[in-house]
Design a protein around this motif. Structure first.
Motif, mmCIF file in Angstrom:
data_model
loop_
_atom_site.group_PDB
_atom_site.id
_atom_site.type_symbol
_atom_site.label_atom_id
_atom_site.label_comp_id
_atom_site.label_asym_id
_atom_site.label_seq_id
_atom_site.Cartn_x
_atom_site.Cartn_y
_atom_site.Cartn_z
ATOM 1 N N PRO A 1 0.826 -1.208 0.000
ATOM 2 C CA PRO A 1 0.000 0.000 0.000
ATOM 3 C C PRO A 1 0.860 1.259 0.000
ATOM 4 C CG PRO A 1 -0.023 -1.036 2.154
ATOM 5 C CD PRO A 1 0.668 -1.996 1.239
ATOM 6 N N VAL A 2 0.274 2.331 -0.486
ATOM 7 C CA VAL A 2 1.009 3.585 -0.673
ATOM 8 C C VAL A 2 0.267 4.713 0.026
ATOM 9 C CG1 VAL A 2 1.816 5.274 -2.384
ATOM 10 C CG2 VAL A 2 1.944 2.821 -2.886
ATOM 11 N N SER A 3 1.036 5.589 0.674
ATOM 12 C CA SER A 3 0.483 6.826 1.238
ATOM 13 C C SER A 3 0.895 7.989 0.356
ATOM 14 C CB SER A 3 0.997 7.051 2.661
ATOM 15 O OG SER A 3 0.514 6.070 3.544
ATOM 16 N N VAL A 4 -0.073 8.776 -0.065
ATOM 17 C CA VAL A 4 0.182 9.940 -0.913
ATOM 18 C C VAL A 4 -0.003 11.195 -0.069
ATOM 19 C CG1 VAL A 4 -0.474 11.191 -2.996
ATOM 20 C CG2 VAL A 4 -0.642 8.688 -2.935
ATOM 21 N N ILE A 5 1.048 12.008 0.017
ATOM 22 C CA ILE A 5 1.017 13.245 0.799
ATOM 23 C C ILE A 5 0.789 14.410 -0.146
ATOM 24 C CG2 ILE A 5 2.210 14.626 2.525
ATOM 25 C CD1 ILE A 5 1.685 11.693 3.309
#
Length: 888
Positions: free
Chosen positions: A357-361
Motif C-alpha cells: 500500500p502507498v500513502s500519498v502526501i
C-alpha cells in the motif's frame, strides 16, 4: 518592523536594478568600443576622383605635400632623386616588423601613416619605429570615409589617433594622410574641404606621387615597376604594411631599395624630403606631448585594451558554450536513447511487482482551484495495494480543506496545521502517513490512473530509495505554457534519463515523487534550509547511497504558470533554491563513498549544465546582434542557425522519446527571442541574490485549476465507494487544529471522536506539552489499533516517522507528542531528546551519511513538527513572521 522590511526590500531591489543597469551599460559600452575599433575599411584604392571645380589649380598641379595652415595654401614636391617611402594602414604585428627588418638592413627610414585602433593594440611596434628614426603620421582612427562624417567625428578620428601615437611615442605628429586619398591631382570637391580643415587643425596633408599598388598583390615585379618614379623625379611612394598578405610588398621592397640606390636615389622621410625641398627652412612635423595629452592617451588605450580583453573573453566563453552544448547534446542522444531502449525492453523488470500500500502526501496552501481534481485523481488510482491520500492543509484561507472533506472520499484524510511552509507540511504528512511507501504530490497536480502503480514499481529494487516521475504540462493553451511544455519534455526525457544512468539524479519533482520511509529517515526528513526542498532532499538521498531513478510511465499533469510574471516568480525560486542546495551539499566534493561520487559527478553536471551553460547562453544572442551589425552577418547567421538547429534536433528527439506530438515545436523559434531571455535574467538575478546573501521568500503562484485539461480522463472514486486501504473504525478526516483548536485523532466504530482535545490548551507539565481536555486520564488517546501517548516522552529508539500498521501509527503519534522539548533541537533518526537512543542499524550494501545531524543537512525548526505537534513547535512566533503566506 513591516515598514522597515518593505523599505529594505525596496532598497535591495533598487540596488539590484542599479547594479544590473550599470552592468548592462558597461557591456553595451564595451561592445560599442569594440565595434568602433574594429570597423571594417576598404583599401585606399577603392575611391576615385570626383569634380574639381573648387580645388585650386595650384594644388592639382602641385606637389604631394599640401600645407593649408594659417589660411594659406602651399604645396611642395620632393627634390630630384629623392624618395620618401610611406606605408599605410599599420601597424600589423606580422608584416610591419618584417618591413622594419628590410629597412634596417638597407639603412633606410620611412614614414608610417598609422591607424589609431591598430596603434592602441600594437603600441610597441610604433615605439620601435620611432626609436629607429622612422616617422609616424596620422591615418585616422578607424579608416572611414571622412567626407561622410560630421566635423566633430572627423576631429575625433584625428585626435584619437593622435592620442594613440602619443601613448606609443610620447610625441604629437603633424603629418596626416586622408583615407582613400592618392595623388594631389586626384583631390576633388569632396576632399578639398577636408584638406583645408586639416590645415586649420595644424596638419600637413601628405598625398603620393607613385602608387605601388601592392594592395592588389600583382606580383613583385609589378610592385617594383609601380613604385619607380619617372626619370630622376623625386617621389613619395605609397605602400602598405597591413590590410592583408604583404609578403610581395616585403620582397619587392628588398629589391626596390638597392635598385634605386644604384640609380643614385636617396631615401628619406617625408619631413626629411620637405626640409631638403625648402633648402634648409624648417617646418615642424612633430612636437612633444603634454602631461594632459599623456593622461588622455592612457585613458584611450586602456578603454580599447579592456574592450579587446572582454571581447576575447566573450569569444572564449562562446567557445565554451559551444563545446558544452555539443557535449551535452551528444551525451543526451547517446545515453538517453540507451536509457529508453533499456527501460522499454520487453525483458526489463525492476523486480517482483510492488503491491504494498502507498500513502500519498498532498501539501496544500490555498489550492481550491485544483485540489478536487488532484485528490480525485490520486484516490482513484489503480494501484493494487491500495492508496491512502493525506491532504495536509497548510493554513489555507480559501477553504481548501473543506472542499476536500466535502468530497467524501473514504481513502482521503485531511490534516489542518498552521502555515509553516511546504517542507513542514510534507513532514507532517509523512509523520501521519500509514504506509512505508510515500508519494509526494503538489496540490495542483493531476495523476493518470496508473501513475501511482508505475511510480512505486522501482522499489522492487532494494537499493532504490526514491523515484522521480514524469511531469507534463496540462494547460498548454498559451504560448508561455507551450514553451514550458517543450522545456519539460526535454528536461524530463533527456536530462533525467542521463542523470538516472549516471546515478546522480539532482531533483525529484515536487509534482510527482516517491520515497521509502527509511530513505526519508536517513536524511532527516524534508529540510526547510533551501527554497528547493525537492532538490535538497534528492541530493541528500544520493549522498546517503540510495539510488534515485526516473520512471517515465508515471505521469503527472501540472499547471504551469500562464503569464511571464508568474513564470518569473516560479523560476526565480527554483534557480535560487538550486544554488542554495548546491552550496549546502558542497562538502560532498571532498567526501568519500556515495557522497563523494555525487559531489564529483553530480554537482559538476548541475554546475555546468544547470547554471554555467544557461548563464553563458546569452552570449549567443549578444554575439548574434553584434555580428549582424558590426561583423560578417553571413557567418554570424550561419553560426546562430547551427546552434538553433541543434536545439530543434534535441527537442525532436525528446518529443519522440516521450511519444509527444511535434506540433508544439512551432513555437520554438519564438522561444529563442522571448522565453530564453527571460530565463537568462531570472538566472542572473538568482545568482545576484545568492552572491549578496539576500533572503528570498516563497512566492505563491495563482492557479486556475487547469492542470488536467490535457490529461487522460482518470477513474474517479464516488463518495460511497469503499476505501482503497482504510482500517475499520478510523475516520477519514483528521483536523490538527491551530492554537486553541479542536483535534480529532480518530473515531471509534460508533462514530464517537477518540482523543479529542486542544493542542496547547493546557500548560506544559514538566516541560512537556500535555494532551489537554478530553484526553483519557492516563494521557493515552485510544483507537482500535492500540494506544499512543501524546504527552510524554516516547520509548528509546522510537523513530519520528512512524511505522507501518493501523492508523494512526503508534510511532507517529508518539512523535506527535512534545518530544523533544522546546529547548532541544529536532532529533535525528535514532535520537531521543538527549540523543541517547540507539540508531537504526545500517542497511547492508548502502553507505550511511547521518545528514540529520550533519550541519549541512540539519532538520530546520520549521520541520520540528515531525517530533512535536505542539503549541511550542507549531505556533512559533518567528515561523508566523517568516513564513506567513508560504505556499505548499
Amino acid at each position: 518592523m513591516t515598514h522597515r522590511k518593505k523599505d529594505a526590500k525596496k532598497r535591495f531591489s533598487f540596488t539590484r536594478l542599479v547594479f544590473g543597469t550599470v552592468l548592462l551599460s558597461m557591456l553595451a559600452g564595451v561592445l560599442f568600443v569594440e565595434a568602433y575599433v574594429n570597423a571594417e575599411f576598404h583599401p585606399d584604392h577603392s575611391e576615385g576622383a570626383g569634380r574639381q571645380t573648387r580645388v585650386p589649380q595650384s594644388v592639382i598641379d602641385g606637389g604631394p605635400i599640401i600645407d593649408t595652415r594659417n589660411g594659406a595654401v602651399h604645396s611642395y614636391t620632393l627634390p630630384a632623386k629623392t624618395i620618401a617611402l610611406t606605408f599605410d594602414d599599420g601597424p600589423d604585428p606580422q608584416w610591419t616588423p618584417r618591413i622594419i627588418e628590410v629597412l634596417r638592413r638597407h639603412n633606410v627610414n620611412a614614414t608610417f601613416f598609422v591607424v589609431g585602433t591598430q596603434v592602441t593594440r600594437h603600441a610597441d611596434i610604433v615605439a620601435e619605429l620611432a626609436r629607429g628614426g622612422d616617422e609616424i603620421g596620422i591615418h585616422s582612427f578607424t579608416h572611414p570615409r571622412l567626407d561622410n562624417l560630421s566635423q566633430w567625428q572627423r576631429e575625433l578620428e584625428y585626435s584619437q589617433t593622435q592620442l594613440a601615437v602619443i601613448r606609443a611615442t610620447g610625441r604629437k605628429s603633424a603629418l596626416l594622410r586622408l583615407p582613400y586619398s592618392s595623388s594631389a591631382n586626384a583631390i576633388d570637391d569632396a576632399n578639398w574641404p577636408l584638406v583645408q580643415e586639416a590645415g586649420q587643425l595644424g596638419y600637413l596633408s601628405v598625398m603620393t606621387d607613385t602608387d605601388s599598388r601592392d594592395w592588389s598583390r600583382p606580383g613583385v615585379d609589378a610592385i617594383v615597376r609601380g613604385a619607380t618614379p619617372e626619370g630622376d623625379k623625386g617621389s613619395i611612394v605609397l605602400m602598405h604594411d597591413a590590410g592583408g598578405d604583404r609578403a610581395q610588398t616585403v620582397e619587392a621592397l628588398d629589391r626596390f631599395i638597392p635598385m634605386m640606390q644604384q640609380r643614385g636615389y636617396t631615401f628619406t622621410t617625408v619631413s626629411g624630403g620637405l626640409a631638403k625641398a625648402l633648402a634648409g627652412s624648417d617646418i615642424a612635423v612633430d612636437a612633444p606631448a603634454t602631461s594632459a595629452d599623456k593622461r588622455r592617451a592612457l585613458a584611450l588605450v586602456t578603454a580599447v585594451s579592456v574592450a579587446d580583453w572582454i571581447m576575447e573573453l566573450l569569444r572564449v566563453l562562446f567557445l565554451i558554450v559551444g563545446v558544452l552544448t555539443i557535449g551535452r547534446t551528444l551525451a543526451l542522444f547517446l545515453l538517453a536513447g540507451r536509457h529508453a531502449r533499456k527501460r522499454r525492453s520487453k525483458t526489463w523488470r525492476w523486480g517482483p511487482p510492488v503491491v504494498e500500500p502507498v500513502s500519498v502526501i498532498v501539501p496544500a496552501y490555498n489550492e481550491k482551484e485544483g485540489i478536487e481534481a488532484a485528490v480525485r485523481s490520486l484516490a482513484g488510482g489503480d494501484h493494487p495495494g491500495g492508496i491512502e491520500v493525506v491532504v495536509v492543509d497548510d493554513g489555507s484561507t480559501d477553504g481548501t480543506a473543506e472542499l476536500v472533506e466535502a468530497m467524501g472520499l473514504p481513502n482521503v484524510r485531511v490534516v489542518r496545521i498552521p502555515n509553516g511552509g511546504k517542507p513542514n507540511a510534507l513532514n507532517v504528512g509523512v509523520a501521519l502517513a500509514k504506509h512505508d511507501l510515500i508519494v509526494m504530490v503538489d496540490g495542483d497536480t493531476v495523476f493518470e490512473p496508473d501513475s501511482v502503480r508505475h511510480l512505486v514499481q522501482p522499489f522492487a529494487d532494494p537499493t532504490v530509495g526514491a523515484v522521480a516521475g514524469n511531469v507534463k504540462v496540462g494547460n498548454r493553451g498559451s504560448i508561455v505554457a507551450r514553451w514550458q511544455h517543450i522545456e519539460y519534455v526535454i528536461g524530463f526525457n533527456l536530462d533525467r534519463r542521463l542523470y538516472d544512468l549516471l546515478q546522480v539524479m539532482p531533483t525529484i519533482p515536487g509534482a510527482i515523487g516517491a520515497f521509502r520511509r527509511q530513505a526519508l529517515r536517513d536524511i532527516g526528513g524534508i529540510s526547510h534550509d533551501t527554497l528547493a526542498e525537492d532538490t535538497d532532499a534528492t541530493m541528500a538521498l544520493c549522498r546517503t547511497g540510495w539510488r534515485v531513478v526516473y520512471e517515465e510511465r508515471a505521469r503527472a499533469w501540472t499547471e504551469a504558470p500562464s503569464t511571464l510574471r508568474q513564470l518569473w516568480l516560479q523560476r526565480y525560486r527554483w534557480s535560487y533554491g538550486t544554488m542554495q542546495a548546491m552550496w549546502k551539499h558542497r562538502r560532498s566534493l571532498v567526501d568519500r563513498g556515495p557522497s563523494g561520487r555525487f559531489g564529483r559527478v553530480g554537482l559538476p553536471f548541475i554546475a555546468f549544465f544547470g547554471i554555467a551553460l544557461p548563464l553563458l547562453a546569452p552570449l549567443i544572442d549578444i554575439l548574434l546582434v553584434y555580428g549582424l551589425f558590426f561583423s560578417s552577418w553571413k557567418i554570424t547567421t550561419f553560426a546562430w542557425l547551427a546552434m538553433f538547429g541543434m536545439q530543434v534536433l534535441t527537442a525532436v528527439v525528446a518529443f519522440r522519446l516521450d511519444k509527444e506530438k511535434l506540433r508544439p515545436l512551432w513555437v520554438l523559434p519564438l522561444q529563442q527571442f522571448v522565453y530564453r531571455q527571460l530565463m537568462y535574467i531570472v538566472l542572473i538575478q538568482s545568482m545576484g541574490t545568492a552572491l549578496t546573501g539576500a533572503r528570498l521568500r516563497w512566492h505563491k503562484l495563482h492557479r486556475a485549476g487547469s492542470a488536467g485539461s490535457s490529461a487522460p480522463v482518470a477513474t474517479m472514486l464516488s463518495a460511497g465507494s469503499p476505501p482503497a486501504s482504510a482500517p475499520s473504525g478510523v475516520s477519514v478526516s483528521e483536523p490538527v487544529a491551530a492554537q486553541g483548536g479542536a483535534s480529532e485523532l480518530g473515531r471509534d466504530d460508533a462514530g464517537a471522536p477518540v482523543g479529542g482535545g486542544r493542542f496547547g490548551a493546557d500548560e506544559p507539565v514538566d516541560g512537556w506539552t500535555s494532551v489537554g481536555a478530553g484526553a483519557p486520564a492516563d494521557g493515552w488517546p485510544r483507537t482500535r489499533a492500540g494506544t499512543a501517548r501524546l504527552g510524554s516522552r516516547p520509548p528509546a529508539g522510537t523513530d519520528a516517522f512512524g511505522a507501518a500498521g493501523a492508523w494512526p501509527p503508534a510511532d507517529a503519534l508518539r512523535s506527535a507528542g512534545a518530544w523533544p522539548p522546546a529547548d532541544v533541537r529536532a532529533a535525528g533518526p535514532g535520537e531521543g531528546a538527549g540523543g541517547t537512543a540507539p540508531a537504526d542499524p545500517p542497511r547492508r550494501g548502502v553507505a550511511q551519511v547521518p545528514h540529520a545531524s550533519a550541519p549541512e543537512h540539519r532538520v530546520s525548526e520549521h520541520t520540528a513538527v515531525l517530533y512535536a505537534v505542539s503549541r511550542t513547535r507549531l505556533l512559533r512566533s518567528s515561523s508566523a513572521a517568516e513564513s506567513e503566506g508560504e505556499g505548499s
